[in-house]
Structure formats: C-alpha cells, structure tokens
Design an enzyme around this catalytic site. Structure first.
Site, PDB file in Angstrom:
ATOM      1  CG  ASP A   1       9.705   9.086  -3.135  1.00  0.00           C
ATOM      2  OD1 ASP A   1       8.750   8.462  -3.621  1.00  0.00           O
ATOM      3  OD2 ASP A   1      10.277  10.023  -3.735  1.00  0.00           O
TER       4      ASP A   1
ATOM      5  CD  GLU B   1      -2.917   1.423   2.151  1.00  0.00           C
ATOM      6  OE1 GLU B   1      -3.653   2.438   2.099  1.00  0.00           O
ATOM      7  OE2 GLU B   1      -3.006   0.556   3.043  1.00  0.00           O
TER       8      GLU B   1
ATOM      9  CG  ASP C   1     -12.245  11.860  -1.397  1.00  0.00           C
ATOM     10  OD1 ASP C   1     -11.165  11.990  -2.004  1.00  0.00           O
ATOM     11  OD2 ASP C   1     -12.467  12.377  -0.289  1.00  0.00           O
TER      12      ASP C   1
ATOM     13  CG  ASP D   1      -2.343  15.872  -2.119  1.00  0.00           C
ATOM     14  OD1 ASP D   1      -3.166  16.508  -2.809  1.00  0.00           O
ATOM     15  OD2 ASP D   1      -1.684  16.391  -1.207  1.00  0.00           O
TER      16      ASP D   1
ATOM     17  CB  THR E   1     -12.243   5.494   5.644  1.00  0.00           C
ATOM     18  OG1 THR E   1     -12.876   6.382   4.705  1.00  0.00           O
ATOM     19  CG2 THR E   1     -11.172   4.685   4.905  1.00  0.00           C
ATOM     20  CE  LYS E   2     -13.914   5.675  13.457  1.00  0.00           C
ATOM     21  NZ  LYS E   2     -13.382   6.158  14.749  1.00  0.00           N
TER      22      LYS E   2
END
EC number: 2.1.1.33
Length: 240
Positions: free
Chosen positions: A123, A71, A182, A146, A219-220
């Site tokens: 990295d 991940e 998202d 990001d 996720t929350k």
C-alpha cells in the site's frame, strides 16, 4: 488502471487507525502467469523492497546519487519500465498492490536490463509513512488511478486533500506531482483538490491542464482512446 466494479469492504471501528483508513483499492487475488512468477522468483531478491519501519537511503539503495521518482499504482509496469529505460539518469521506485503487476514489471526489468528500478508490493500510504524521507523526491507519478466513478464510492479515490498534502511533504522543493486520468469527472476532482492544496503551483497556470509531457509514455489504451475521441487529462503541480 482499469475500472474496479467490486463493492468496497466495510470499514470497522475496532481496529487500529491505519487499518481503518478507507483504501483506494480492493485487493484482488489475480493469477500470476508462469513468466511473472519466474520474474518474481529471480528478480525480487535484487529489485524487490520489503516494508520496514526504516527510512530508505536512496544513494545506498541505488548505489549512486540521482533524482528519485515514485510511481504509485504502476499497473502492469509498461510505462514505468519505458521511463526507466528512456531516462537512466533517474532512479524509479514503483509501488503496486497487485502481485501480477509486480511480476510483469520485474519481467520487463529483466528483459531491458534495467538497474534503476526498485519495487514495493505494498500500500503506497504505508510505504510513504514508514520508508520515504521527507523532502526527498524529484517527482511522484499517479497515472490512471481507479476513478471510483459511482457517487457512493468517490470517497475511495486516492486523490483527496489529505493525500495531496501528504505528497507535498515528500517532494523536494521544485519536485513535481504528475497525475493523469481518462475520466473527466476525476480530472475535475483532481484539479479542484490540487488547486486548493497548500504548497503547490500548477505549472501550466491556475485551473489549466498540462499537455502530456514527453516523458510519460502514450499507452496503447490511450492511443485507442484518441482514435475514438476520448479525452485524457494530465495535471502537473510543483512543490513550492
């Protein structure tokens, strides 16, 4: 991963190429909690990995032969720890540049008694280039990177054509590259890049997003987003 509002650093031309590479992150000097620091102090010797010019032997690293998953950018480690707990049959390597996240994950590893997790505070590109064998990974996860939503910053998005083709080199045949975001604009960008990348097939069909697989924890942040009607897009591409 939360939106980054810091201005990217200028790119110099008089330093080596690997240092000139446009990076997808700005390294913030976040403060570690005492619990995170304690977790690093106690858990790093066993679970932490230091960057070297030497390919990893996963069987030796984990003491067994098992599918190995990376991940990239695991944030505070909640999803990675949950997946490792739910799927003890897999090996997981997490890569995160922000030290508080590393401490948070190691704290979860200790609390859950996990033995199938290893961690780089580096990295991801450097880890791939220097330590990951080609054709070795069962999957690579890139969850909520990001979005760099400003037009002038979009070149800093980690998912570009070169990166997609690089990931394919490290996946075993049949291995999967799973992304989630998202930000709708980033989802469209991901689909465009991945659809054009060589060596992959979209497991849901050309141009189609994939319903969230059960193995990716909700996720929350996502739960709140769903209540507010916000979208989340998953893409899963298989190396062919």
């Amino acid at each position: 991963m939360t939106e980054n509002t810091e201005s990217p650093q200028s790119v110099a031309t008089d330093i080596p190429e690997h240092k000139r590479r446009i990076k997808s992150f700005v390294l913030r000097q976040g403060r570690l909690s005492q619990a995170q620091q304690n977790a690093i102090d106690t858990m790093w010797p066993q679970y932490g990995l230091t960057l070297e010019d030497k390919l990893l032997d996963f069987n030796t690293l984990f003491g067994r032969e098992a599918p190995t998953i990376i991940e990239i950018g695991f944030g505070m480690g909640n999803s990675l720890a949950a997946m490792a707990e739910a799927h003890p049959e897999n090996n997981y390597i997490g890569i995160e540049v922000h030290r508080p996240g590393v401490g948070a994950l190691l704290k979860l590893v200790a609390e859950k008694g996990l033995t199938n997790v290893r961690v780089f505070n580096e990295d991801a590109i450097e880890v791939l280039n220097r330590q990951i064998p080609k054709n070795s990974l069962s999957a690579v996860y890139l969850f909520f990177p990001d979005p760099w939503h400003k037009t002038k910053h979009k070149k800093r998005r980690i998912l570009q054509a070169e990166f997609a083709e690089k990931i394919a080199q490290y996946l075993a045949p049949g291995g999967q590259f799973h992304m989630a975001t998202d930000w709708e604009d980033y989802a469209l960008h991901m689909m465009s890049v991945m659809s054009a990348a060589k060596g992959y097939r979209n497991i849901s069909g050309e141009g189609q997003y994939t319903p969230r697989p059960d193995y990716r924890p909700l996720t929350k942040f996502e739960q709140r987003g769903h209540r507010l009607g916000h979208g989340v897009w998953d893409l899963v591409f298989e190396r062919i």
